[in-house]
Design an enzyme around this catalytic site. Sequence first.
Site, PDB file in Angstrom:
ATOM      1  CG  ASP A  19      54.367  21.379  34.330  1.00 20.17           C
ATOM      2  OD1 ASP A  19      55.413  21.910  34.733  1.00 20.17           O
ATOM      3  OD2 ASP A  19      53.335  21.298  35.027  1.00 20.17           O
ATOM      4  CG  ASP A  21      55.798  20.894  40.548  1.00 19.71           C
ATOM      5  OD1 ASP A  21      56.072  19.837  41.131  1.00 19.71           O
ATOM      6  OD2 ASP A  21      56.526  21.905  40.584  1.00 19.71           O
TER       7      ASP A  21
END
Length: 255
Positions: A19, A21
Amino acid sequence: MASNSASISPDKRFLIFFDFDETIVDETSDDMVVQAAPGQHLPGWLKDTYQPGRYNEYMQRVLAYLAEQGVTESDLRSIMEKIPASPGMLNLFQFLRTRPAHDFEVVLVSDANTFFIDSWLRRAGVRQLFHRIFTNPATFNKNGRLVLRPFHSHECQRCPDNMCKQVVVRDYVARRTQERGRPYQRIFYVGDGANDFCPALSLGPRDVAFPRRDFPMHRLITETHEAMPGEFKAVTVPWVSGEDVITRLRKLVTE
């Protein structure tokens, strides 16, 4: 901004998803972009337009507002480039880069957007590490506004309308397994948020989920183990620093 998977070496032993963020970077890029707004905050009327599950549409309005306020491509890029990496994450990338070429296929799956991610990765000098990047497309129009579009549509009830990461992960693994003619030895997923729990559900018992400790992905895995034993199949290794991920990967690559 994603290379053709057909050009990726077919002999990679492991597949690792990241991922962006609050996993690669230690902030949420959509929140950081507000620094470009007048007074570094958004007007109440704009914030009030947010609807659950429709964050992508909300960010489209935020980016339009910023353009109206005179915020430029250079302003946005500068903000993205200054976001700090999560603890130990650059060390983790260095570890992946220095492994033998047949070890890791590295893929990024994010609900941010192409411009935010590419700006940060290039500034950090790690863009070339990623074989594929799946995220919401974002391009500047002739008026200098960053136009954001949804990645896809899907039927998943857990995820926001514009992206289900489990659909992305399942489709990618199936396609690559067919192209390679064999499965990966193990699949890894490094994340933090609720929308990282959904793809981690698709992992098998030989695979490893790396949730950021005490973040929503970690809490959802823990709750699932308690409420529905056996539903979540992957080995779970919480991380506080990228060094925690390195420690486990070091053991697994030598098996």
